[in-house]
Design a protein around this motif. Structure first.
Motif, mmCIF file in Angstrom:
data_model
loop_
_atom_site.group_PDB
_atom_site.id
_atom_site.type_symbol
_atom_site.label_atom_id
_atom_site.label_comp_id
_atom_site.label_asym_id
_atom_site.label_seq_id
_atom_site.Cartn_x
_atom_site.Cartn_y
_atom_site.Cartn_z
ATOM 1 N N LYS A 94 6.071 -12.357 -0.012
ATOM 2 C CA LYS A 94 5.505 -11.100 0.481
ATOM 3 C C LYS A 94 6.539 -10.275 1.226
ATOM 4 C CE LYS A 94 0.770 -12.679 0.625
ATOM 5 N NZ LYS A 94 -0.262 -13.295 1.473
ATOM 6 N N VAL A 107 7.488 -6.471 0.493
ATOM 7 C CA VAL A 107 7.452 -5.414 1.505
ATOM 8 C C VAL A 107 8.779 -4.650 1.522
ATOM 9 C CG1 VAL A 107 7.428 -4.998 3.996
ATOM 10 C CG2 VAL A 107 5.689 -6.446 2.977
ATOM 11 N N LEU A 125 6.436 -4.746 11.248
ATOM 12 C CA LEU A 125 4.984 -4.941 11.195
ATOM 13 C C LEU A 125 4.650 -6.286 10.554
ATOM 14 C CD1 LEU A 125 3.304 -1.571 10.120
ATOM 15 C CD2 LEU A 125 2.832 -2.926 12.153
ATOM 16 N N TYR A 126 5.384 -6.580 9.472
ATOM 17 C CA TYR A 126 5.141 -7.826 8.751
ATOM 18 C C TYR A 126 5.406 -9.032 9.643
ATOM 19 C CZ TYR A 126 5.357 -11.346 5.097
ATOM 20 O OH TYR A 126 5.147 -12.461 4.352
ATOM 21 N N VAL A 182 10.172 -0.315 9.821
ATOM 22 C CA VAL A 182 8.818 -0.378 10.385
ATOM 23 C C VAL A 182 7.989 -1.413 9.631
ATOM 24 C CG1 VAL A 182 6.633 0.890 10.605
ATOM 25 C CG2 VAL A 182 8.751 1.970 11.298
ATOM 26 N N ALA A 183 8.091 -1.396 8.297
ATOM 27 C CA ALA A 183 7.295 -2.328 7.497
ATOM 28 C C ALA A 183 7.685 -3.774 7.788
ATOM 29 C CB ALA A 183 7.465 -2.026 6.013
ATOM 30 N N ILE A 230 0.432 -2.680 5.148
ATOM 31 C CA ILE A 230 1.652 -2.484 5.933
ATOM 32 C C ILE A 230 2.575 -1.484 5.241
ATOM 33 C CG2 ILE A 230 3.802 -3.598 6.660
ATOM 34 C CD1 ILE A 230 2.197 -6.085 7.296
ATOM 35 N N ILE A 231 2.734 -1.652 3.930
ATOM 36 C CA ILE A 231 3.639 -0.781 3.180
ATOM 37 C C ILE A 231 3.138 0.662 3.193
ATOM 38 C CG2 ILE A 231 4.474 -0.242 0.866
ATOM 39 C CD1 ILE A 231 4.360 -3.403 0.474
ATOM 40 N N VAL A 262 2.584 -9.228 12.279
ATOM 41 C CA VAL A 262 1.342 -9.752 11.716
ATOM 42 C C VAL A 262 1.433 -11.269 11.527
ATOM 43 C CG1 VAL A 262 -0.085 -9.795 9.631
ATOM 44 C CG2 VAL A 262 0.592 -7.624 10.629
ATOM 45 N N SER A 267 3.565 2.227 6.703
ATOM 46 C CA SER A 267 4.921 2.615 7.091
ATOM 47 C C SER A 267 5.448 3.739 6.221
ATOM 48 C CB SER A 267 5.874 1.417 7.096
ATOM 49 O OG SER A 267 5.608 0.574 6.034
ATOM 50 N N TRP A 296 -0.914 -14.099 13.310
ATOM 51 C CA TRP A 296 -1.747 -14.979 12.486
ATOM 52 C C TRP A 296 -1.584 -16.442 12.865
ATOM 53 C CZ3 TRP A 296 -3.833 -10.844 10.779
ATOM 54 C CH2 TRP A 296 -4.804 -10.889 9.789
#
Lengths: 167, 184
Positions: B124, B128, B174-175, B170-171, A148-149, B178, A152, B182
């Motif tokens: 996590k 991130v 996205l995290y 964005v990260a 992910i990191i 996800v 991005s 899950w």
């Protein structure tokens, strides 16, 4: 902006005096934590850095750069930046050295340099951070956050190259 | 990490055995030397900031900062652990102020606290956020350009700001995505 750090120090020290904290004792105790902390990092640091050196020395890093240049080019990233983008997740000092080289070769105000600076400023040494953060914890599966990191960061790099063209 | 390490290490080993076998040992030793140098640099940074942070902690300043950010960080990180929340708050504030060196020890402390609760999600997420660099002022880069004789070293400020905001958001998005996928 140079004032931020002095202000923080004055604030913390001043407040500590006001609250009658034993400043010397506590400051030294904090440094004691730093000693323990640094030693706890050493095994991971050594292993990751050995890997990076080996990767570079074997010529795989160069081959990888060559292979990825056209891919990055298609995304609008100049080929001079490929190496920077690849090194950055592994090594802060390595990428800083390369950034210096880019600046020296292209001049301080060229498009390439501005692009490189923005990319450098908006990314981090991901593998090093992961080693530091998770040393000695129970967390094992880091593949998903790392992907992910990196994704991005790459996205932001593409945007950076676009922005430098217009701004 | 085990898999990534083994794959890259083994590949590099195989290649170097053919291309430059004499460089194998020197590159490994060089890596270890870099690590030792890095550790020394890091120790200097941490000695200053952990010393200061201990004062901030004992005087009650970090608790105050944590209080301000608590509603936000409790929701984002899904934790009630007060020690962890305090360290997260200090980490985020240092990042926003652009002192990355000070941010790292707080993040590591927070990660250790969260480890006690087994809160992998929050660990996590913090990783991130930090690894996509939420830096407002790219001081190093601006200084580099200025010393190379740039006419307007600050003109990368705005694009840099936009990019770090984009990469971090964005990260994080996205995290979240996800994690949602899950679980369901």
């Amino acid at each position: 902006m140079a004032y931020v750090i002095p202000v923080i120090f004055i604030l913390v020290f001043g407040f500590s005096v006001f609250r009658k904290v034993k400043i010397y004792d506590e400051f030294t105790a904090g440094i004691g934590e730093a000693v323990k902390f640094t030693f706890s990092l050493l095994p991971c640091l050594a292993a990751v850095f050995m890997l990076c050196e080996l990767f570079e020395a074997s010529g795989l890093a160069a081959a990888f750069t060559k292979f990825l240049s056209p891919v990055f080019g298609a995304l609008g990233i100049p080929s001079e930046l490929t190496k920077l983008i690849l090194i950055k997740p592994f090594s802060g000092s390595g990428s800083l050295a390369y950034l210096n080289q880019v600046i020296a070769e292209n001049g301080a105000d060229s498009y390439i340099t501005r692009c490189a600076c923005v990319c450098f400023g908006s990314s981090e040494t991901v593998f090093y951070i992961s080693a530091v953060y998770f040393a000695g914890t129970k967390v094992k599966k880091l593949a998903v956050p790392i992907i992910i990191i990196l994704a991005s960061t790459l996205f932001a790099t593409v945007i950076a190259c676009l922005l430098c063209r217009i701004m | 990490m085990n898999v990534i390490f083994t794959v890259i290490f083994f590949l590099s080993l195989t290649v170097i055995a053919f291309t430059a076998p004499d460089k194998l040992l020197s590159s490994l030793l060089g890596g270890a030397e870099n690590a030792a140098k890095m550790a020394l640099t890091l120790f200097c940074i941490y000695a200053v900031w952990l010393g200061l942070s201990r004062l901030a902690e004992k005087s009650g300043l970090s608790q105050a900062a944590a209080k301000g950010l608590r509603p936000l960080s409790r929701k984002l990180f899904k934790t009630e652990n007060p020690k962890a929340l305090e360290n997260i708050a200090m980490n985020l504030s240092c990042n926003l102020l652009g002192i990355g060196g000070a941010a790292t020890p707080y993040a590591v402390k927070a990660v250790k606290e969260l480890d006690k609760d087994g809160n992998e999600y929050a660990q996590k997420l913090l990783f991130v956020i930090n690894a996509t660099s939420i830096q407002i002022i790219p001081t190093t880069v601006i200084a580099l350009r200025a010393s190379a004789g740039s006419a307007a070293a600050f003109d990368i400020f705005l694009p840099s700001l936009i990019c770090t905001v984009i990469s971090t958001s964005v990260a994080v998005l996205l995290y979240f995505a996800v994690n949602k996928l899950w679980r369901t």
